[in-house]
Design a protein around this motif. Structure first.
Motif, PDB file in Angstrom:
ATOM      1  N   ARG A   1      -5.687 -10.831 -14.931  1.00 34.22           N
ATOM      2  CA  ARG A   1      -6.682 -10.491 -13.922  1.00 34.22           C
ATOM      3  C   ARG A   1      -7.658 -11.656 -13.841  1.00 34.22           C
ATOM      4  O   ARG A   1      -8.257 -12.054 -14.844  1.00 34.22           O
ATOM      5  CB  ARG A   1      -7.406  -9.214 -14.307  1.00 34.22           C
ATOM      6  CG  ARG A   1      -8.370  -8.740 -13.274  1.00 34.22           C
ATOM      7  CD  ARG A   1      -8.940  -7.402 -13.658  1.00 34.22           C
ATOM      8  NE  ARG A   1      -9.954  -7.038 -12.692  1.00 34.22           N
ATOM      9  CZ  ARG A   1     -10.845  -6.113 -12.889  1.00 34.22           C
ATOM     10  NH1 ARG A   1     -10.852  -5.445 -14.027  1.00 34.22           N
ATOM     11  NH2 ARG A   1     -11.726  -5.839 -11.975  1.00 34.22           N
TER      12      ARG A   1
ATOM     13  N   ASN B   1       1.527  -5.395  -8.261  1.00 31.46           N
ATOM     14  CA  ASN B   1       0.652  -4.867  -9.298  1.00 31.46           C
ATOM     15  C   ASN B   1      -0.784  -4.760  -8.787  1.00 31.46           C
ATOM     16  O   ASN B   1      -1.465  -3.766  -9.027  1.00 31.46           O
ATOM     17  CB  ASN B   1       0.726  -5.752 -10.542  1.00 31.46           C
ATOM     18  CG  ASN B   1       0.031  -5.148 -11.731  1.00 31.46           C
ATOM     19  OD1 ASN B   1      -0.116  -3.938 -11.825  1.00 31.46           O
ATOM     20  ND2 ASN B   1      -0.404  -5.977 -12.648  1.00 31.46           N
ATOM     21  N   HIS B   2      -1.239  -5.766  -8.066  1.00 30.25           N
ATOM     22  CA  HIS B   2      -2.598  -5.741  -7.531  1.00 30.25           C
ATOM     23  C   HIS B   2      -2.749  -4.617  -6.502  1.00 30.25           C
ATOM     24  O   HIS B   2      -3.752  -3.892  -6.506  1.00 30.25           O
ATOM     25  CB  HIS B   2      -2.957  -7.081  -6.894  1.00 30.25           C
ATOM     26  CG  HIS B   2      -4.321  -7.086  -6.286  1.00 30.25           C
ATOM     27  ND1 HIS B   2      -5.464  -7.164  -7.045  1.00 30.25           N
ATOM     28  CD2 HIS B   2      -4.729  -6.973  -4.998  1.00 30.25           C
ATOM     29  CE1 HIS B   2      -6.525  -7.115  -6.244  1.00 30.25           C
ATOM     30  NE2 HIS B   2      -6.096  -7.007  -4.999  1.00 30.25           N
TER      31      HIS B   2
ATOM     32  N   GLU C   1      -1.044  -1.864  -6.301  1.00 33.07           N
ATOM     33  CA  GLU C   1      -0.998  -0.582  -7.003  1.00 33.07           C
ATOM     34  C   GLU C   1      -2.343  -0.257  -7.658  1.00 33.07           C
ATOM     35  O   GLU C   1      -2.858   0.851  -7.522  1.00 33.07           O
ATOM     36  CB  GLU C   1       0.098  -0.618  -8.065  1.00 33.07           C
ATOM     37  CG  GLU C   1       0.256   0.669  -8.832  1.00 33.07           C
ATOM     38  CD  GLU C   1       1.331   0.550  -9.884  1.00 33.07           C
ATOM     39  OE1 GLU C   1       1.125   1.088 -10.985  1.00 33.07           O
ATOM     40  OE2 GLU C   1       2.378  -0.076  -9.606  1.00 33.07           O
ATOM     41  N   LYS C   2      -2.931  -1.203  -8.346  1.00 32.56           N
ATOM     42  CA  LYS C   2      -4.218  -0.980  -9.016  1.00 32.56           C
ATOM     43  C   LYS C   2      -5.346  -0.804  -8.007  1.00 32.56           C
ATOM     44  O   LYS C   2      -6.247   0.010  -8.198  1.00 32.56           O
ATOM     45  CB  LYS C   2      -4.516  -2.113  -9.987  1.00 32.56           C
ATOM     46  CG  LYS C   2      -3.565  -2.096 -11.175  1.00 32.56           C
ATOM     47  CD  LYS C   2      -3.944  -3.106 -12.208  1.00 32.56           C
ATOM     48  CE  LYS C   2      -2.903  -3.284 -13.255  1.00 32.56           C
ATOM     49  NZ  LYS C   2      -2.718  -2.275 -14.211  1.00 32.56           N
TER      50      LYS C   2
ATOM     51  N   HIS D   1      -5.429  -9.104  -9.543  1.00 28.72           N
ATOM     52  CA  HIS D   1      -4.345  -9.030 -10.518  1.00 28.72           C
ATOM     53  C   HIS D   1      -3.218  -9.958 -10.065  1.00 28.72           C
ATOM     54  O   HIS D   1      -2.674  -9.794  -8.981  1.00 28.72           O
ATOM     55  CB  HIS D   1      -3.831  -7.592 -10.636  1.00 28.72           C
ATOM     56  CG  HIS D   1      -4.880  -6.645 -11.118  1.00 28.72           C
ATOM     57  ND1 HIS D   1      -5.081  -6.397 -12.445  1.00 28.72           N
ATOM     58  CD2 HIS D   1      -5.802  -5.913 -10.461  1.00 28.72           C
ATOM     59  CE1 HIS D   1      -6.066  -5.543 -12.589  1.00 28.72           C
ATOM     60  NE2 HIS D   1      -6.529  -5.228 -11.390  1.00 28.72           N
TER      61      HIS D   1
ATOM     62  N   ARG E   1      -7.816   2.572  -7.357  1.00 26.72           N
ATOM     63  CA  ARG E   1      -9.274   2.472  -7.216  1.00 26.72           C
ATOM     64  C   ARG E   1      -9.733   3.041  -5.871  1.00 26.72           C
ATOM     65  O   ARG E   1     -10.731   3.757  -5.791  1.00 26.72           O
ATOM     66  CB  ARG E   1      -9.689   1.015  -7.360  1.00 26.72           C
ATOM     67  CG  ARG E   1     -11.162   0.820  -7.414  1.00 26.72           C
ATOM     68  CD  ARG E   1     -11.509  -0.578  -7.861  1.00 26.72           C
ATOM     69  NE  ARG E   1     -12.942  -0.757  -7.818  1.00 26.72           N
ATOM     70  CZ  ARG E   1     -13.539  -1.918  -7.678  1.00 26.72           C
ATOM     71  NH1 ARG E   1     -12.818  -3.022  -7.613  1.00 26.72           N
ATOM     72  NH2 ARG E   1     -14.843  -2.001  -7.636  1.00 26.72           N
TER      73      ARG E   1
END
Length: 112
Positions: free
Chosen positions: A30, A44-45, A47-48, A35, A52
């Motif tokens: 990160r 991945n970014h 998804e995160k 990410h 949020r």
């Protein structure tokens, strides 16, 4: 972190020697809230960020019963849209960005 393509067969082993210093390669990190993974595919970014944004959207839906439309717009722009737009110049071309648009629509359609 070593960037590579998904088709590459490079095996770096457990550590890399760089200027006499042993370093362990990591598949993701990160950096400034973005990410980044070794393939730069941004899944991945997204998804995160989706997790949020879902949390923020839930909060907006909960308080929407107690606020007028003008206040909700301010709340949306300050919390939801600022997270959504951060770093979009890098990850905006991701193939999985559709997930974030679905979360955005759900948040905007929250009963007011």
């Amino acid at each position: 972190m070593v960037f590579r393509t998904k088709n590459s067969r490079i095996n770096l082993g457990d550590s890399i020697n760089l200027n006499g210093e042993e370093m362990k390669p990591v598949p993701e990190t990160r950096f400034l809230g973005v990410h980044i993974d070794e393939f730069l595919d941004w899944n991945n970014h997204v998804e995160k960020t989706g997790l949020r944004l879902s949390s923020i959207g839930y909060g907006i839906r909960v308080v929407s019963r107690y606020m007028d439309e003008k206040t909700l717009k301010i709340l949306y722009h300050a919390n939801f849209e600022s997270v959504l737009r951060y770093g979009i110049v890098f990850w905006g071309c991701s193939s999985s960005i559709q997930l974030l648009f679905i979360i955005q629509k759900r948040t905007i359609r929250a009963p007011g």
